[in-house]
Write a protein that holds these residues in place. Structure first.
Motif, PDB file in Angstrom:
ATOM      1  N   THR A 247       2.127  66.758 -84.164  1.00 35.51           N
ATOM      2  CA  THR A 247       1.480  65.941 -83.133  1.00 35.51           C
ATOM      3  C   THR A 247       0.410  66.768 -82.420  1.00 35.51           C
ATOM      4  O   THR A 247      -0.694  66.297 -82.165  1.00 35.51           O
ATOM      5  N   THR A 248       0.744  68.017 -82.075  1.00 34.79           N
ATOM      6  CA  THR A 248      -0.221  68.891 -81.414  1.00 34.79           C
ATOM      7  C   THR A 248      -1.204  69.443 -82.443  1.00 34.79           C
ATOM      8  O   THR A 248      -0.792  70.027 -83.448  1.00 34.79           O
ATOM      9  N   ARG A 249      -2.500  69.266 -82.179  1.00 36.86           N
ATOM     10  CA  ARG A 249      -3.527  69.749 -83.104  1.00 36.86           C
ATOM     11  C   ARG A 249      -4.408  70.837 -82.492  1.00 36.86           C
ATOM     12  O   ARG A 249      -5.152  71.490 -83.197  1.00 36.86           O
ATOM     13  N   HIS A 250      -4.356  70.997 -81.181  1.00 37.69           N
ATOM     14  CA  HIS A 250      -5.243  71.941 -80.493  1.00 37.69           C
ATOM     15  C   HIS A 250      -4.419  72.921 -79.666  1.00 37.69           C
ATOM     16  O   HIS A 250      -3.299  72.632 -79.259  1.00 37.69           O
ATOM     17  N   ARG A 251      -5.022  74.075 -79.392  1.00 39.29           N
ATOM     18  CA  ARG A 251      -4.437  74.962 -78.378  1.00 39.29           C
ATOM     19  C   ARG A 251      -4.717  74.370 -76.999  1.00 39.29           C
ATOM     20  O   ARG A 251      -5.841  73.961 -76.705  1.00 39.29           O
ATOM     21  N   ILE A 252      -3.701  74.338 -76.165  1.00 40.02           N
ATOM     22  CA  ILE A 252      -3.839  73.789 -74.812  1.00 40.02           C
ATOM     23  C   ILE A 252      -3.218  74.775 -73.826  1.00 40.02           C
ATOM     24  O   ILE A 252      -2.091  75.241 -74.034  1.00 40.02           O
ATOM     25  N   LEU A 253      -3.942  75.111 -72.783  1.00 36.60           N
ATOM     26  CA  LEU A 253      -3.400  75.978 -71.746  1.00 36.60           C
ATOM     27  C   LEU A 253      -2.710  75.138 -70.678  1.00 36.60           C
ATOM     28  O   LEU A 253      -3.263  74.144 -70.202  1.00 36.60           O
ATOM     29  N   GLY A 254      -1.510  75.568 -70.306  1.00 31.14           N
ATOM     30  CA  GLY A 254      -0.803  74.989 -69.172  1.00 31.14           C
ATOM     31  C   GLY A 254      -0.576  76.080 -68.149  1.00 31.14           C
ATOM     32  O   GLY A 254       0.021  77.126 -68.467  1.00 31.14           O
ATOM     33  N   ILE A 255      -1.042  75.890 -66.934  1.00 28.85           N
ATOM     34  CA  ILE A 255      -1.072  76.962 -65.932  1.00 28.85           C
ATOM     35  C   ILE A 255      -0.044  76.673 -64.842  1.00 28.85           C
ATOM     36  O   ILE A 255      -0.091  75.630 -64.192  1.00 28.85           O
ATOM     37  N   LYS A 256       0.870  77.609 -64.640  1.00 27.69           N
ATOM     38  CA  LYS A 256       1.879  77.461 -63.591  1.00 27.69           C
ATOM     39  C   LYS A 256       1.776  78.617 -62.618  1.00 27.69           C
ATOM     40  O   LYS A 256       1.931  79.786 -62.989  1.00 27.69           O
ATOM     41  N   THR A 257       1.498  78.296 -61.357  1.00 26.95           N
ATOM     42  CA  THR A 257       1.385  79.302 -60.304  1.00 26.95           C
ATOM     43  C   THR A 257       2.518  79.079 -59.312  1.00 26.95           C
ATOM     44  O   THR A 257       2.608  78.018 -58.695  1.00 26.95           O
ATOM     45  N   GLU A 258       3.376  80.076 -59.191  1.00 34.96           N
ATOM     46  CA  GLU A 258       4.544  79.949 -58.308  1.00 34.96           C
ATOM     47  C   GLU A 258       4.823  81.304 -57.684  1.00 34.96           C
ATOM     48  O   GLU A 258       4.983  82.304 -58.400  1.00 34.96           O
ATOM     49  N   GLY A 259       4.851  81.336 -56.351  1.00 33.21           N
ATOM     50  CA  GLY A 259       5.033  82.611 -55.674  1.00 33.21           C
ATOM     51  C   GLY A 259       3.870  83.531 -55.982  1.00 33.21           C
ATOM     52  O   GLY A 259       2.707  83.159 -55.872  1.00 33.21           O
ATOM     53  N   ALA A 260       4.176  84.747 -56.424  1.00 30.98           N
ATOM     54  CA  ALA A 260       3.131  85.722 -56.741  1.00 30.98           C
ATOM     55  C   ALA A 260       2.779  85.723 -58.224  1.00 30.98           C
ATOM     56  O   ALA A 260       1.983  86.541 -58.667  1.00 30.98           O
ATOM     57  N   VAL A 261       3.382  84.794 -58.996  1.00 34.74           N
ATOM     58  CA  VAL A 261       3.238  84.830 -60.452  1.00 34.74           C
ATOM     59  C   VAL A 261       2.435  83.638 -60.954  1.00 34.74           C
ATOM     60  O   VAL A 261       2.717  82.483 -60.596  1.00 34.74           O
ATOM     61  N   GLN A 262       1.431  83.911 -61.775  1.00 33.71           N
ATOM     62  CA  GLN A 262       0.706  82.850 -62.484  1.00 33.71           C
ATOM     63  C   GLN A 262       0.916  83.055 -63.985  1.00 33.71           C
ATOM     64  O   GLN A 262       0.469  84.041 -64.551  1.00 33.71           O
TER      65      GLN A 262
END
Length: 300
Positions: free
Chosen positions: A43-58
């Motif tokens: 189903t997935t054909r492309h690279r996709i970035l998912g960004i999670k920023t929580e506390g001091a960590v991204q």
């Protein structure tokens, strides 16, 4: 007064063979649907970035197409390149496998993953579906003997079980440094890209086994107006018979795909959506490098 925690940020590749749950895991980690999903492999054909920023960590997750063998078309080569070229560019690799299954494709991918020289976490997904839980520990022990993993984490991307453990291990491996993206950014992909992917997801979910792999979605118009999006998309197929299937009797299939896609777009964009869909034939697009490039299949 204690010192503020040092910021950490880095890239984490989510890799695995088709249909092991990479996109489901990404969406669960982010708490929002960014990557499309369906029961069908690839189903997935492309690279996709998912960004999670929580506390001091991204944490910047890279969702990749499933690495597979046997696909001989240009689009299969594109998807494998998109996944494997990611391995050398990240700080951590999370390799997903499906419950108690271990296949030749898993073994081949593991070899490529370990060659990348990055910390590798093996995520054993779909453990909620294992009826006999006494089989899990011996399976984990057998997996541990296959390579020098940083850790092995049994989890369920669907229910969210044990994802906190996975995130803690990942965070411990990210380098100190400023964030790579704004704190409120969720993905590197545009609304235009996400709209096309939503249409393709509804097609993948509503059609039979063959047709979804012969179609692509191209946006011809994406206009933002006051409180609404005006979107026009072409669904490309490879044969006239496939066009008839996508449209359906009396146009009902295409109308239902449009209804479902519009619903998801309005939820994602928080705006009213006016969506128009057409189906056109472009013979052999999935095995033609120029056609792939024109439809957005370009390794970046």
């Amino acid at each position: 007064m204690s010192e503020p925690e040092a910021r950490r940020s880095g890239f984490v590749a989510l890799v695995g063979r088709p249909n092991v749950g990479k996109s489901t895991l990404l969406n669960r980690l982010l708490g929002q649907k960014i990557s499309i999903t369906s029961p069908k492999p690839q189903t997935t054909r492309h690279r996709i970035l998912g960004i999670k920023t929580e506390g001091a960590v991204q944490t910047v997750y890279v969702d990749t197409p499933g690495v597979h063998q046997g696909g001989k078309r240009a689009i299969n080569r594109y998807m494998n390149r998109a996944a494997l070229s990611t391995l050398a560019e990240v700080d951590v690799i999370v390799m997903l496998v499906d419950g108690l299954r271990w296949t030749d494709e898993d073994a081949q991918l593991l070899k490529r993953v370990m060659e990348a020289g990055r910390p590798v976490i093996l995520a054993v997904n779909k453990v909620d579906r294992i009826a006999d839980k006494t089989r899990l520990l011996p399976h984990l022990q057998a997996l541990a003997a296959k390579a020098g993993f940083l850790d092995i984490v049994p989890l369920s991307a669907y229910s969210g079980d044990n994802l906190d453990v996975l995130e803690k291990i990942i965070a411990s491996q990210l380098p100190e440094g400023d964030w790579l993206f704004d704190a409120d950014q969720l993905t590197d992909r545009s609304e235009r890209f996400l709209a096309a992917e939503i249409v393709r997801e509804k097609l993948m979910r509503s059609l039979g086994d063959e047709v979804p792999y012969a179609l692509a979605v191209e946006l011809e118009e994406f206009r933002e107006e006051e409180g609404r999006r005006s979107i026009s998309a072409v669904i490309w197929v490879e044969r006239s018979g496939q066009k008839a299937i996508v449209i359906g009797k009396g146009g009902e299939q295409l109308k239902e795909v449009g209804r479902q896609a519009r619903h998801d777009m309005e939820k994602l964009f928080d705006a009213h959506v006016f969506l128009r869909l057409w189906v056109k034939v472009r013979e052999g697009w999935s095995d033609d490098e120029r056609s792939l490039a024109s439809l957005g299949y370009q390794n970046d």
